[in-house]
Design a protein around this motif. Structure first.
Motif, mmCIF file in Angstrom:
data_model
loop_
_atom_site.group_PDB
_atom_site.id
_atom_site.type_symbol
_atom_site.label_atom_id
_atom_site.label_comp_id
_atom_site.label_asym_id
_atom_site.label_seq_id
_atom_site.Cartn_x
_atom_site.Cartn_y
_atom_site.Cartn_z
ATOM 1 N N ILE A 1 15.165 -32.338 -4.878
ATOM 2 C CA ILE A 1 16.498 -33.306 -4.055
ATOM 3 C C ILE A 1 16.792 -32.711 -2.715
ATOM 4 N N ASP A 2 17.001 -32.982 -1.774
ATOM 5 C CA ASP A 2 17.390 -32.466 -1.055
ATOM 6 C C ASP A 2 18.830 -32.281 0.257
ATOM 7 N N LEU A 3 19.719 -31.977 -0.432
ATOM 8 C CA LEU A 3 20.877 -32.536 0.262
ATOM 9 C C LEU A 3 21.715 -31.406 1.482
ATOM 10 N N ASN B 1 16.136 -22.415 0.878
ATOM 11 C CA ASN B 1 16.152 -23.818 -0.369
ATOM 12 C C ASN B 1 14.525 -23.881 -1.303
ATOM 13 N N SER C 1 17.750 -28.146 -7.415
ATOM 14 C CA SER C 1 17.125 -28.182 -6.470
ATOM 15 C C SER C 1 18.474 -28.787 -6.273
ATOM 16 N N PHE C 2 19.486 -29.417 -7.105
ATOM 17 C CA PHE C 2 21.103 -30.013 -6.207
ATOM 18 C C PHE C 2 22.224 -29.124 -6.156
ATOM 19 N N THR D 1 19.905 -27.017 -2.811
ATOM 20 C CA THR D 1 20.498 -27.633 -1.291
ATOM 21 C C THR D 1 22.272 -27.646 -0.965
ATOM 22 N N LEU D 2 22.959 -28.440 -1.605
ATOM 23 C CA LEU D 2 23.837 -28.101 -2.131
ATOM 24 C C LEU D 2 24.589 -27.443 -1.142
#
Length: 287
Positions: free
Chosen positions: A40-42, A84, A95-96, A99-100
């Motif tokens: 995931i990429d936030l 990232n 990944s959460f 990227t957060l």
């Protein structure tokens, strides 16, 4: 929408829908790479704002040639994506979380560069926000071009096939000879680069780079991927589906505006559509 609003099918309105979907779609193409690989990429919204800010700052305040400023902007997006990827692939961070953290860092850097104020965008790049021939929005052409790039990467390249393998079963992908950490660097680097392109297109439409631009767009990008059929469990997703998902969101917003539906209720409707898409995905995986 066409039945409820006679203005919906006007050519001008449909082109407006395409223009509104462009930024979300370009962001979502990059996010598709990450979701297909079960990540995931936030950070894409903040990276988009930072990249646009770097372009405006280097071209106006620093007096660099526009083409060089564009390269700096794309390089900024790529660098953020690679950071990232390093945190996820080699730092073993989820990944959460990774990227957060980048979401906050990139937004903060955008504020530092701009001192919290908008910066005028150079005229040659502002042309991206205009129309071609007086009727065709240039952002729609950019969106179409990036859709082709995303489809080619996913379907015709080694990295694209690796994304599906990693998302389907990362351990099996590693045992089959795929260098998973290296491919994750490629995946997140691509996501950051697509975010930079989206930021440039958004700033060109606004004729200025704003530090708070694209706030919340990362959620729209993820929603477009899910509505378009990508699975948050990884291994499933297509560029064409992501494009359709972004257009569905744009059609919903445009149609609800034409019907004079309150902006508050619009959020309710869009949230319900996202939940329904996720439910359909869950049921599909069970069967």
């Amino acid at each position: 929408m066409a039945l409820m609003s006679p203005d919906f099918l006007n050519t001008g309105n449909l082109l407006n829908v395409g223009g509104q979907a462009a930024v979300t779609a370009i962001l979502a193409f990059g996010v598709t790479f990450v979701i297909v690989s079960a990540g995931i990429d936030l950070s894409v919204g903040s990276v988009a704002a930072l990249s646009a800010m770097v372009l405006a700052w280097t071209a106006t305040s620093q007096g660099l040639p526009v083409w060089l400023a564009v390269l700096f902007a794309l390089g900024t997006g790529l660098a953020c994506g690679l950071v990232n990827g390093l945190m996820v692939a080699y730092g073993r961070l989820p990944s959460f979380i990774a990227t957060l953290a980048m979401l906050s860092v990139a937004r903060g850097l955008a504020l530092v560069v701009s001192q919290g104020s908008p910066i005028a965008f150079p005229d040659p790049v502002s042309a991206l926000g205009r129309t071609l021939g007086g009727w065709l929005p240039v952002p729609v052409l950019v969106m179409a071009g990036m859709a082709v790039v995303a489809a080619v990467v996913l379907n015709l390249t080694y990295s694209g096939r690796s994304m599906y393998a990693i998302g389907g079963n990362e351990e099996a992908a590693r045992l089959s000879g795929i260098r998973v950490p290296r491919q994750k660097l490629v995946i997140y680097g691509l996501s950051g680069t697509f975010a930079a392109v989206a930021g440039i297109v958004l700033a060109s439409r606004l004729a200025s780079a704003q530090p708070q631009a694209a706030a919340g767009y990362e959620l729209d990008a993820i929603a477009a991927c899910v509505i378009g059929g990508a699975s948050l469990s990884g291994g499933v997703g297509r560029a064409s589906g992501t494009l359709i998902g972004a257009l569905i969101l744009a059609v919903l917003r445009n149609g609800l505006n034409l019907l004079s539906v309150s902006a508050f209720w619009q959020q309710v409707v869009i949230g319900a559509v996202i939940a329904l898409a996720a439910l359909v995905d869950t049921l599909r995986r069970r069967t």
